[in-house]
Design a protein around this motif. Structure first.
Motif, PDB file in Angstrom:
ATOM      1  N   TYR A  81      24.685  29.379  39.141  1.00  0.00           N
ATOM      2  CA  TYR A  81      24.470  30.939  39.402  1.00  0.00           C
ATOM      3  C   TYR A  81      25.439  31.136  38.166  1.00  0.00           C
ATOM      4  O   TYR A  81      26.728  31.340  38.196  1.00  0.00           O
ATOM      5  CB  TYR A  81      25.419  30.898  40.661  1.00  0.00           C
ATOM      6  N   ARG A  82      24.462  32.620  37.726  1.00  0.00           N
ATOM      7  CA  ARG A  82      25.492  33.447  36.879  1.00  0.00           C
ATOM      8  C   ARG A  82      25.593  34.122  37.039  1.00  0.00           C
ATOM      9  O   ARG A  82      26.809  34.931  36.262  1.00  0.00           O
ATOM     10  CB  ARG A  82      24.582  33.357  35.401  1.00  0.00           C
ATOM     11  N   GLY A  83      25.221  34.824  38.603  1.00  0.00           N
ATOM     12  CA  GLY A  83      25.769  35.834  38.917  1.00  0.00           C
ATOM     13  C   GLY A  83      27.716  35.717  39.139  1.00  0.00           C
ATOM     14  O   GLY A  83      27.840  35.155  38.354  1.00  0.00           O
ATOM     15  N   GLY A  84      27.943  36.904  39.583  1.00  0.00           N
ATOM     16  CA  GLY A  84      29.330  37.510  39.804  1.00  0.00           C
ATOM     17  C   GLY A  84      29.779  38.229  38.504  1.00  0.00           C
ATOM     18  O   GLY A  84      30.987  38.265  38.662  1.00  0.00           O
ATOM     19  N   GLN A  85      29.874  37.825  37.868  1.00  0.00           N
ATOM     20  CA  GLN A  85      30.581  38.289  35.816  1.00  0.00           C
ATOM     21  C   GLN A  85      29.737  40.304  36.155  1.00  0.00           C
ATOM     22  O   GLN A  85      28.712  39.929  35.587  1.00  0.00           O
ATOM     23  CB  GLN A  85      30.342  37.138  35.083  1.00  0.00           C
ATOM     24  N   GLY A  86      30.962  40.599  35.784  1.00  0.00           N
ATOM     25  CA  GLY A  86      30.474  42.041  35.320  1.00  0.00           C
ATOM     26  C   GLY A  86      29.624  42.411  35.703  1.00  0.00           C
ATOM     27  O   GLY A  86      28.865  44.198  35.412  1.00  0.00           O
ATOM     28  N   ARG A 120      18.972  36.783  33.615  1.00  0.00           N
ATOM     29  CA  ARG A 120      19.787  35.861  33.070  1.00  0.00           C
ATOM     30  C   ARG A 120      20.740  36.026  34.033  1.00  0.00           C
ATOM     31  O   ARG A 120      22.170  35.033  34.266  1.00  0.00           O
ATOM     32  CB  ARG A 120      20.574  36.957  31.934  1.00  0.00           C
ATOM     33  N   LYS A 121      20.619  36.710  35.094  1.00  0.00           N
ATOM     34  CA  LYS A 121      22.531  36.641  35.897  1.00  0.00           C
ATOM     35  C   LYS A 121      22.274  35.891  37.630  1.00  0.00           C
ATOM     36  O   LYS A 121      22.662  36.466  38.183  1.00  0.00           O
ATOM     37  CB  LYS A 121      22.473  38.392  36.534  1.00  0.00           C
ATOM     38  N   MET A 122      21.105  35.483  37.013  1.00  0.00           N
ATOM     39  CA  MET A 122      21.039  34.575  38.082  1.00  0.00           C
ATOM     40  C   MET A 122      21.139  32.779  38.304  1.00  0.00           C
ATOM     41  O   MET A 122      21.620  32.649  37.838  1.00  0.00           O
ATOM     42  CB  MET A 122      19.330  34.783  38.356  1.00  0.00           C
ATOM     43  N   GLY A 123      20.352  32.326  38.568  1.00  0.00           N
ATOM     44  CA  GLY A 123      20.089  30.662  38.375  1.00  0.00           C
ATOM     45  C   GLY A 123      21.111  30.597  39.535  1.00  0.00           C
ATOM     46  O   GLY A 123      21.757  30.389  39.992  1.00  0.00           O
ATOM     47  N   GLY A 124      20.484  28.431  40.138  1.00  0.00           N
ATOM     48  CA  GLY A 124      20.854  28.149  41.198  1.00  0.00           C
ATOM     49  C   GLY A 124      20.508  28.260  42.384  1.00  0.00           C
ATOM     50  O   GLY A 124      21.376  27.880  43.586  1.00  0.00           O
ATOM     51  N   LEU A 125      19.728  29.720  42.429  1.00  0.00           N
ATOM     52  CA  LEU A 125      19.847  29.799  43.824  1.00  0.00           C
ATOM     53  C   LEU A 125      19.139  29.126  44.989  1.00  0.00           C
ATOM     54  O   LEU A 125      19.093  29.819  45.819  1.00  0.00           O
ATOM     55  CB  LEU A 125      18.531  31.443  43.756  1.00  0.00           C
ATOM     56  N   LYS A 126      18.857  27.741  43.830  1.00  0.00           N
ATOM     57  CA  LYS A 126      18.185  26.574  45.323  1.00  0.00           C
ATOM     58  C   LYS A 126      18.539  26.331  46.629  1.00  0.00           C
ATOM     59  O   LYS A 126      18.395  25.977  47.193  1.00  0.00           O
ATOM     60  CB  LYS A 126      16.857  25.919  44.770  1.00  0.00           C
ATOM     61  N   THR A 182      15.406  31.065  37.437  1.00  0.00           N
ATOM     62  CA  THR A 182      16.349  31.840  38.562  1.00  0.00           C
ATOM     63  C   THR A 182      16.530  30.541  40.087  1.00  0.00           C
ATOM     64  O   THR A 182      18.084  30.913  40.400  1.00  0.00           O
ATOM     65  CB  THR A 182      15.314  32.417  39.685  1.00  0.00           C
ATOM     66  N   PHE A 183      15.875  29.986  39.862  1.00  0.00           N
ATOM     67  CA  PHE A 183      16.304  28.515  41.181  1.00  0.00           C
ATOM     68  C   PHE A 183      17.376  27.668  40.259  1.00  0.00           C
ATOM     69  O   PHE A 183      17.675  26.444  41.335  1.00  0.00           O
ATOM     70  CB  PHE A 183      14.954  28.160  41.688  1.00  0.00           C
ATOM     71  N   THR A 184      17.179  27.800  39.214  1.00  0.00           N
ATOM     72  CA  THR A 184      17.767  26.176  38.532  1.00  0.00           C
ATOM     73  C   THR A 184      19.202  26.416  38.070  1.00  0.00           C
ATOM     74  O   THR A 184      19.064  27.785  37.372  1.00  0.00           O
ATOM     75  CB  THR A 184      16.861  24.972  37.813  1.00  0.00           C
ATOM     76  N   GLY A 185      19.371  25.171  37.661  1.00  0.00           N
ATOM     77  CA  GLY A 185      20.966  25.516  37.329  1.00  0.00           C
ATOM     78  C   GLY A 185      22.391  25.828  38.368  1.00  0.00           C
ATOM     79  O   GLY A 185      22.318  25.694  38.714  1.00  0.00           O
TER      80      GLY A 185
END
Lengths: 454, 877, 103, 213
Positions: free
Chosen positions: B603-608, B514-520, B598-601
């Motif tokens: 990036y949701r990381g970096g918060q909290g 849930r803290k990933m996303g858009g990593l591609k 993980t790879f699409t959307g």
């Protein structure tokens, strides 16, 4: 009132000169000739052949062989004795030259018969045994020394076929029988019941058994190069020309040569290692209490050892009796099938004996030069030289030789390169040495070398 | 499985004296790192650690590759490399050697282990370089030791070595899972793995013991009664009198093979030809002749032993050349796989018949053996009841997850079942249970995978599920397909795990999807490799997973012989097929779900982040070292790990660790050691498909099946169905994958869809149950752990109250007696003691005169003794 | 019987051994005891070599005799060093005096 | 002195008895005089010579009152043994015997004698003790050993021709007996160190060492 010395004769009668010369040349040549003649003839096979040729019953074979053994033993003992006598004379002459004095010149031409005179003198002296000495041991000790000395002649080669027995453990045998000399010296030192003698004996024993180690190890170098312990085998592995000698064929052998030579000097109690009989410290060392014939025996061994050590070094490093340009196999081939060898074979054997004798006598001369050149070392220096320098050097040489032989098996050429290189260096050094001697003599005497005081 | 239409002969052994090198290198690597690793690290030569470890692996791989080449050059029926080092121990007639063997199956395993192991080692260089545990060497030492154990397991020539490796991998996995042992939870995870594995090992051991118990009966029967083709050896009945192994070996009964057992094409290989003249064909044509005494057996044995000088106990199939006429198989106790296989497979021995008939408490022995062995496999390969350790094992560093929990250790169970195929094939019930449990596991684990958020947990459950597939394969009897799935799975799952490791590294040790996303955008290589591996696992026909999975399911569908409880259950095959298809759909769904999350959307990381990592112990350990996040870009304190590790890697790590302290750092691509490995693995995941193109497409047996057929000789019947049907089924398989993919696409692509959340709200109950893994852990807690604890508490109470009371009572009684005793002691005994002491002193004083300290006296004594002995020798005739 | 054979050497070895034993047993002088030990070893060596020559062939017996010689040399070195140490302590090498451990 | 003679006589009688009687028994009816008077070859004569030398040396070691005479006897015994090796075609061994025993061991023994006695006492105490016990010992051991040596029917072979053994011994040392060889070298090293340590003069000793001077 001044003592009335008779003045030296202005000129020796011609007869005496002739007789002296004849004897001086004759005695050594007689013995060498006998050696030449008898050593091949007295081999068991030859004796057998001679007996059967003469039609004598084979049951005489054993007595004939025993008789031959005795003859050979007598011959060799006498050769050693005569040689040690001659070399005492030579030593005194050389000492005189080096010390700018004349030296013995009364008995015979150039004082040649001084050694016979000495022997006569010794035999006429009283055979003293100190009161508190152990008489048995005191009397027995010289015989041990002489035995140890004489036994070495069993394997010392004189020429191509001139050797009493070519033991297959020859070198090893030589080093082991000389141990008897040490025993004799120790016993003589002890039995004299005198401080000086005991110190001398202990010193001699310590010195000899210490120097046996570098000597023994450096002997491994020619053994490793020849692949045999037999004296004749070692000589046959070398060649007549200098670059075929072991001493030049391998850099380590050159070092081992010096190590062995030095160690042998020490084993023979020669200056600069004559500590056991150092006059200034120990009166005469283990000889202090001896007189007369027993003293003569010790001295006989002492000078006879010069021959032994020179002969060993010649055999192991300097090509022995190998004649330049004549191979040992060629001489083998000349022997023929007969009971007695052919004349050509005898001839070449004589030449080989001449070569061996010449090399050995040159080394003997070197030994004498060293004695009158170098001062005596101290005990700690003597021990330090042995254990700190000679033993490691000998071991290093041995190990190097093993690798060297490996290298030779890969590339045989390197032996030749080393041999020729070192030979050239040796020749250059010899030429320089000769020039220097010449210059020195010139500086003292001018162009003319005066031999008048012979 | 149309091969093996003829009766099977003994395995033909080819000696390969270098095999021991394969496990040796990792062992040496481990040793070096154990002994010197910390010194390397302390003295600033940290890179030596991985040079040693990776070097050892590479050498091992090269040796294995050499063996592979050698094996390729051998004719198919002779592909058995053997290398005996020395005898470990002998007990009676059983000799256990330190010996290695490679048949095509273990060859495949060794190649996987060493090749993927090497890649994972390489990956670990990048991954572990700046690890917080500060135990780079320890990691690599464990890793190497693990590979060593695994190679021992796979290459061991007998059960003892296999068991050694079996326990070794358990130990190493414990050490690696609990790598961060300062973290209690992770240490506990390691412990859990270890304990659960113990359960499995218990089953394994029980199965082995049962098997040998049964075999003992079979051996004894073959010795005493003798089958039709058995020759009684005169000395057989006095086995107890045979003093040593060699002597008893000479007494061992042998079985001559009937002529028809000989494939005529086998030439007599040089160096192995037994004295064939001893076995004149005419003599052995008729079975009656086999009753002839064993004179010809013993010379044959001698010939064999003399010729290759191996431990005599192993020259069993003594007539290896022309093994029809005069070929013999020693029947008797053995722990050696090959000998056991020969004895069981070759009909003339009668062992198989005997085994089949044996029953224990009314249950077929072989079924019990199979099930117990499978329990062992359950533990090691995480099957249904015992799978619980595997998800927890994700506590270890990611390369560990990849190596242990994807490529190698978990496949040990599958390997074991395939290895012992000749045992399993004898019992349809055992096979049925294996297949059934495998199916259940596949479905069950797949369903758990649906709702996990931890990327590694997803992969872990996926692994469990895929292992289920493998067990379906080996369960229904299509061993090669099970092994093939093992192979493909090793590639794509290693790729997935390492990809997830790369992602985790890139996201600063974040594992929550849930803290990933858009990593591609940030990690293109990782993304592509991960995607390829997803295709592979989901069963799309351009990647390897499809072929292995479809072969398994197809064969499951066509299998008809499976049984449960000893009764044939022809419906089981199709049922397994349907469940498997379901599981495949699920697999596709959750794998693509993880991919999309993980790879699409965006990036949701970096918060909290910081907060979470504050709770993360190893993050907090690391934090002080990275107090200044900006200082690391240029002046990095650590030495250069490897020249090519390069500035990029450093930079990445600088950022990665900076991320612990600060916020808002973007993810980054991993260093080359990691991406290279990913690319290689992804390529493997695609290219492996070439090995398994189905017969329906190409017209000949798949390459891998041909390759493995000498090792997997068990005959299992299948219903013949037309190729057309197979095409249909393949289409169904692709369809299942596609359905999963579409669902994942719709629900999770770019993380925009609100449907998942809505569904979650709607089926919150189901979701909670599944999310909490069906509360299996809690169930274990309730059923196993709590009763155990309660029982131990009860025992403790019993001990504390009953036993202690008894002890105390006994103590009081004893004290009473002691009082009386003491009185007696003081007055009577002491007197006696004093008298004795006085006697001793006086005696000693007297005897002391004997010890004069003079050697001569002693000498006289010794001589007197010696002469006395000599005299006695004369006097006593 | 008269021509020299194995038995002759064995008898010589036996006599050497016995006399060595006698020496070891009766000497008061520590060095004398050491000499006796050497005699014993020599007696054994004669047997080794004789058996090697007359019974087994090869060189194994000689090799063993060489080992014995080596060890005898070592033994002599250490033994005499001990004798010297005893002399330094007791001012005598009478083995009967070196028995302080007795009481 | 008469006691010494008695022992010699006893010894000689023992030897003659055993050689003669047992030899006669072995020869199965051979006549005794023939054994004593039979034809002697040169080798046999030499053997008897060296055996006598060995025996005399050993007897001197055992019976002499003077330690140095004992040492002399040891020399004779060792040389005699070395000579006997030649008869057994062990030339290398014979030479080694000379080198190690006479050049090493004997010299060491002489050294030790000289270092452990005052220079003033020439008559070194080398008293024997318990000659009666010693005689008993001889009476007990010599018959047994000689009987065993003579009465046992040894399985002899035809002895090999006299051939150089050096190379074979070297090979044997470096192949079959490599381990003992290396061990022997270790023993020698240990001996070297041990001897140095034991015999080292204690520097802390207050009184100067007066053993030599």
């Amino acid at each position: 009132m001044p003592v009335n010395y008779s003045p030296p004769p202005k000129s020796t009668p011609k007869v005496i000169v002739a007789v002296t010369l004849a004897a001086a040349a004759g005695i050594p040549f007689l013995f060498l000739g006998l050696v030449l003649l008898l050593t091949p003839v007295l081999k068991p096979a030859t004796i057998d052949g001679l007996l059967s040729n003469a039609g004598i019953d084979p049951s005489w074979r054993t007595p004939a062989y025993v008789a031959a053994l005795f003859v050979l033993a007598l011959l060799m003992m006498n050769y050693g004795a005569i040689f040690s006598g001659v070399i005492t004379w030579w030593e005194r002459r050389v000492a005189g030259r080096i010390q700018s004095r004349i030296g013995p010149n009364r008995a015979g031409f150039g004082g040649f018969f001084i050694f016979i005179a000495d022997a006569v003198k010794m035999l006429l002296k009283e055979d003293l045994v100190p009161a508190d000495a152990d008489a048995l041991l005191f009397r027995a000790a010289p015989y041990f020394v002489v035995t140890g000395f004489a036994l070495t002649f069993v394997v010392l080669p004189f020429g191509h076929s001139l050797v009493v027995t070519d033991l297959n453990v020859g070198v090893f045998y030589v080093t082991s029988v000389t141990a008897l000399v040490v025993v004799g010296i120790l016993i003589s030192g002890w039995a004299s019941n005198s401080k000086w003698a005991l110190f001398g004996g202990v010193r001699a024993a310590a010195q000899v058994i210490s120097y046996e180690i570098p000597a023994g190890v450096s002997i491994f170098v020619p053994i490793a190069m020849a692949g045999t312990l037999s004296m004749q085998g070692i000589i046959r592995a070398q060649g007549g020309l200098p670059w075929e000698w072991f001493v030049f064929r391998n850099p380590a052998a050159l070092i081992a040569f010096f190590v062995l030579f030095t160690s042998q000097l020490a084993e023979a109690n020669r200056t600069p290692f004559d500590l056991p009989e150092a006059e200034s410290e120990l009166v005469a060392g283990y000889l202090s209490e001896y007189s007369g014939f027993r003293f003569a025996l010790f001295f006989l061994v002492e000078w006879g050892n010069i021959w032994v050590l020179s002969a060993i070094v010649t055999t192991l490093f300097l090509g022995g009796w190998q004649i330049p340009f004549v191979s040992a196999e060629y001489i083998d081939g000349l022997r023929g099938a007969g009971v007695l060898p052919s004349l050509a074979w005898w001839g070449w054997n004589a030449v080989s004996m001449a070569v061996f004798t010449a090399k050995t006598i040159a080394l003997c001369n070197l030994v004498i030069w060293l004695r009158w050149t170098l001062p005596r070392v101290r005990v700690d220096q003597m021990m330090g030289l042995c254990w700190k320098y000679l033993v490691p050097a000998a071991f290093a040489c041995f190990v190097f030789t093993l690798f060297w032989e490996l290298a030779v098996s890969v590339a045989p050429r390197i032996e030749l390169v080393s041999g020729v290189g070192f030979t050239v260096i040796a020749v250059v050094l010899a030429v320089l040495f000769a020039r220097r001697v010449h210059q020195n003599i010139q500086a003292v005497q001018g162009e003319k070398i005066d031999l008048s005081n012979w | 499985m149309e091969h093996a239409s003829h009766a099977l002969g003994p395995v033909l052994v080819e000696h390969a004296s270098y095999l021991w090198l394969v496990p040796l290198f990792p062992l040496l690597g481990a040793l070096v790192n154990v002994l010197f690793g910390w010194r390397f690290e302390r003295s600033g030569k940290k890179s030596l650690v991985h040079v040693v470890a990776v070097g050892a692996m590479a050498l091992s791989f090269l040796t294995a590759a050499y063996a592979f080449v050698q094996m390729l050059h051998l004719p198919a029926e002779r592909r058995f490399l053997q290398n005996t080092l020395w005898n470990l121990f002998s007990a009676g007639r059983v000799t256990v050697d330190l010996a290695f063997a490679l048949d095509p199956l273990s060859m495949m395993m060794v190649l996987i282990i060493t090749f993927i192991g090497t890649l994972i080692h390489l990956f670990s260089v990048g991954y572990m370089w700046e690890d917080e545990a500060k135990a780079y060497w320890r990691f690599f030492a464990w890793l190497n030791l693990f590979v060593f154990s695994m190679l021992l397991l796979v290459m061991g020539d007998n059960f003892v070595l296999m068991f050694f490796g079996w326990e070794g991998v358990g130990l190493c996995s414990y050490g690696l899972i609990a790598f961060y042992y300062t973290d209690r939870e992770k240490a506990a995870a390691g412990m859990k793995a270890f304990v659960v594995n113990r359960f499995g090992d218990f089953g394994f051991l029980a199965g082995l013991f049962l098997l040998f118990w049964g075999l003992g009966g079979a051996w004894a029967a073959s010795c005493h009664t003798g089958g039709p083709s058995y020759q009684a050896t005169p000395g057989m009945h006095s086995l107890a009198g045979a003093s040593d192994a060699a002597a008893s070996l000479a007494l061992a009964p042998r079985v001559s093979l009937r002529e028809h057992a000989a494939p005529a094409k086998h030439g007599a290989p040089a160096g192995h030809a037994a004295p064939a003249e001893h076995a004149a064909p005419a003599e052995h044509a008729a079975p009656a002749e086999h009753a002839a005494p064993a004179e010809h057996a013993v010379p044959a044995e001698h010939g064999a032993a003399a010729e290759h000088g191996t431990a005599p106990g192993h020259a069993t199939a003594s007539a290896k050349g022309e093994h029809g006429v005069g070929a013999q198989v020693m029947v008797g106790p053995t722990l050696n796989f090959r000998e056991l296989r020969d004895q069981v497979v070759i009909e003339e021995t009668g062992i198989a018949e005997h085994l089949k008939d044996q029953r224990v408490w009314g249950v077929a022995l072989l079924a019990l053996v199979g099930i117990f062995l499978f329990v062992g496999a359950m533990g090691k390969s995480a099957q249904l009841p015992l799978y619980v350790w595997l998800p927890d094992a994700m506590a270890g560093p990611t390369p560990v997850s990849a190596l242990i929990h994807a490529a190698t250790m978990v496949t040990a169970g599958v390997y074991m079942v395939a290895r012992l195929n000749f045992i399993f094939a004898l019992s349809p019930s055992a096979m049925g249970w294996v297949a059934l449990i495998g199916t259940l596991t596949a479905v069950f684990a797949a369903s758990i995978g649906f709702f996990q958020y931890d990327i590694k947990k997803v992969l872990a459950y996926s692994t469990v599920s895929q292992l289920g597939f493998m067990f379906i394969g080996v369960g229904v009897g299509v061993y090669w397909a099970g092994a093939y799935h093992l192979l493909t799975h090793a590639f794509f799952k290693a790729c997935l795990f390492l990809g997830s490791g790369s992602v985790i590294l890139g996201c600063h040790h974040e594992q929550d999807m849930r803290k990933m996303g858009g990593l591609k955008k940030y990690m293109p290589i990782t993304r592509w490799t991960y995607l390829i591996a997803c295709w592979a696992i989901a069963g799309f026909p351009w990647a390897a997973g499809f072929y292995s999975k479809d072969e398994i399911l197809w064969k499951a569908f066509t299998s008809e012989h499976l049984a449960l409880f000893g009764t044939a259950t022809p419906w089981l095959g199709p049922a397994i097929y349907i469940a498997g298809l379901l599981a495949a759909t699920g697999t596709s769904f959750y794998m693509f779900r993880s991919y999309f999350m993980t790879f699409t959307g965006e990036y949701r990381g970096g918060q909290g982040h910081g907060h979470e990592h504050g709770e993360d112990p190893h993050a907090s350990v690391a934090a002080p070292h990275h107090a200044d996040p900006h200082g690391h870009h240029d002046a990095h304190p650590a030495p250069d790990p490897a020249p090519a590790h390069g500035a990029h890697g450093h930079d990445a790590h600088g950022q990665a660790h900076g991320g612990h302290g600060g916020h808002g750092h973007t993810p980054h691509e991993s260093p080359w050691t990691i991406t290279l490995v990913l690319v290689v693995l992804a390529a493997g995941a695609v290219l492996c498909s070439l090995l398994g193109l189905p017969a329906a497409w190409t017209g000949h047996e798949p390459l891998l099946e041909q390759w493995l057929s000498p090792a997997l000789t068990a005959e299992v019947p299948f219903v013949h169905k037309p190729h057309a049907l197979e095409f249909v089924f393949q289409a169904l398989g692709v369809g299942a994958g596609a359905i999963g993919f579409v669902f994942a696409w719709v629900l999770y692509k770019d993380n925009k869809s609100k449907v998942p959340a809505a569904l979650k709200e709607k089926f919150l109950g189901v979701w909670t149950v599944v999310y909490n893994k069906y509360y299996v852990d809690e169930l274990y807690d309730l059923v196993v752990i709590r009763p155990s604890l309660a029982w131990s508490r009860a025992l403790s109470w019993f001990d504390g109250h009953i036993i202690d009371w008894l002890v105390n009572f006994a103590g009081s009684v004893a004290r009473g007696f002691a009082g009386i005793d003491g009185w007696i002691d003081k007055h009577f005994v002491d007197g006696a003691v004093n008298a004795v002491a006085t006697l001793t002193i006086e005696g000693g004083r007297t005897l002391r005169r004997v010890q004069t300290g003079r050697i001569q006296t002693y000498l006289y004594g010794a001589l007197a003794g010696g002469l006395a002995v000599i005299l006695l020798n004369f006097l006593i005739p | 019987m008269l021509h020299v054979g194995l038995q002759h050497f064995l008898v010589v070895g036996a006599l050497l051994f016995s006399l060595g034993l006698l020496t070891v047993a009766t000497r008061r002088n520590a060095i004398g005891v050491l000499m006796g030990v050497e005699l014993i070893l020599n007696g054994a060596n004669v047997n080794f070599v004789a058996f090697n020559h007359y019974v087994t062939g090869g060189v194994s017996g000689q090799v063993f005799a060489l080992f014995v010689i080596v060890l005898a040399a070592a033994e002599a070195a250490v033994g005499l060093a001990i004798v010297l140490a005893i002399f330094q302590t007791f001012r005598s090498i009478d083995v009967r005096l070196a028995d302080t451990m007795r009481e | 002195m008469p006691r010494k003679i008695v022992i010699w006589v006893v010894l000689a009688a023992l030897v003659v008895t055993f050689v003669g009687v047992l030899g006669a028994r072995m020869a199965e009816g051979a006549v005794l005089p023939e054994i004593i008077l039979g034809p002697l070859g040169l080798t046999d004569a030499l053997f008897y010579l060296f055996a006598a030398m060995t025996f005399a040396g050993a007897a001197t070691v055992a019976l002499s009152k003077n330690i140095l005479h004992s040492a002399l006897g040891l020399l004779a015994a060792l040389m005699g043994t070395g000579s006997l090796y030649v008869f057994l075609s062990a030339d290398f061994l014979a030479v080694t015997q000379l080198l190690v025993y006479i050049g090493g061991v004997l010299v060491l023994i002489l050294f030790a004698v000289m270092l452990t006695n005052r220079i003033t006492e020439v008559k070194i105490s080398n008293a024997s003790l318990g000659l009666v016990g010693g005689g008993a010992l001889l009476v007990a051991t010599v018959p047994v050993l000689v009987f065993v040596a003579i009465a046992t029917p040894w399985a002899t072979i035809v002895p090999a021709e006299l051939a150089p053994t050096t190379r074979e011994i070297g090979n044997a040392f470096l192949t079959r007996w490599l381990l003992p060889f290396e061990l022997a070298s270790l023993v020698l090293l240990a001996t070297l160190i041990g001897a140095v340590v034991i015999a080292r003069k204690e520097l802390k000793q207050d009184e100067p060492d007066t053993s030599v001077s």
